[in-house]
Motif scaffolding. Structure first.
Motif, short mmCIF file in Angstrom:
data_model
loop_
_atom_site.label_atom_id
_atom_site.label_comp_id
_atom_site.label_asym_id
_atom_site.label_seq_id
_atom_site.Cartn_x
_atom_site.Cartn_y
_atom_site.Cartn_z
N ASN A 16 35.53 34.87 38.76
CA ASN A 16 35.50 36.79 37.45
C ASN A 16 34.60 36.74 37.29
OD1 ASN A 16 38.43 37.82 38.46
ND2 ASN A 16 39.22 35.60 37.74
N THR A 20 32.16 40.49 36.66
CA THR A 20 32.11 40.88 34.99
C THR A 20 30.85 41.40 34.64
OG1 THR A 20 31.89 38.47 34.18
CG2 THR A 20 34.15 40.16 34.67
N VAL A 26 27.20 44.32 36.74
CA VAL A 26 28.63 44.59 36.41
C VAL A 26 28.78 45.83 37.82
CG1 VAL A 26 30.01 45.78 35.09
CG2 VAL A 26 27.77 44.94 34.00
N GLU A 93 45.81 39.13 41.68
CA GLU A 93 43.73 39.74 41.46
C GLU A 93 44.07 40.35 42.88
OE1 GLU A 93 39.67 38.59 40.03
OE2 GLU A 93 41.13 37.75 38.81
N ASP A 99 37.76 44.63 42.27
CA ASP A 99 36.79 43.53 42.88
C ASP A 99 37.25 42.90 43.66
OD1 ASP A 99 34.61 45.92 41.82
OD2 ASP A 99 34.76 44.78 39.89
#
Length: 135
Positions: A16, A20, A26, A93, A99
């Motif tokens: 994660n 990010t 990004v 997730e 992503d």
């Protein structure tokens, strides 16, 4: 109490952090970035990517988790419960975050599932040995 924290949360957090933008861009996928490569005696070239390294880390942590599951303590119940929550976090997730639709994340999720299944299996097997029935 700290021994009950599931170690597979570490690759979850690292993945994660990577999506990010702390590692790479990004919204990018830094998992294909080459960490190192070297020539083998066979003539082939061995290349380690960031994604490969994260999977290797998760496998090492899975080994530690399986060793932890052999404890015959009350803390192992909490450990199994928290490991299940980590797997559920991976699954949610994977299904909901764009992503996370990546082979590295999927492999990490499968490793978390193996952790849950192995933990419960080892604990149940150990519990069978502790129970003796006299007839």
């Amino acid at each position: 109490m700290l021994g009950s924290i599931p170690l597979l949360i570490i690759p979850f957090i690292l993945y994660n952090i990577g999506i990010t933008g702390v590692i790479g861009e990004v919204g990018g996928t830094p998992w294909r970035e080459e960490l190192f490569s070297f020539q083998m005696m066979s003539g082939g070239v061995f290349t380690m990517t960031l994604g490969d390294a994260l999977i290797v880390l998760a496998l090492v942590l899975l080994f530690v988790e399986v060793i932890k599951s052999t404890r015959a303590a009350r803390a192992s119940i909490l450990d199994h419960l928290l490991s299940t929550f980590v797997f559920i976090a991976f699954l949610v997730e994977f299904l909901l975050v764009k992503d996370a639709a990546h082979s590295v994340f999927f492999t990490l999720m499968v490793i978390a599932l193996v952790d849950v299944l192995a933990g419960f299996s080892v604990s149940l097997r150990a519990a069978e040995r502790d129970v003796s029935i006299e007839g």
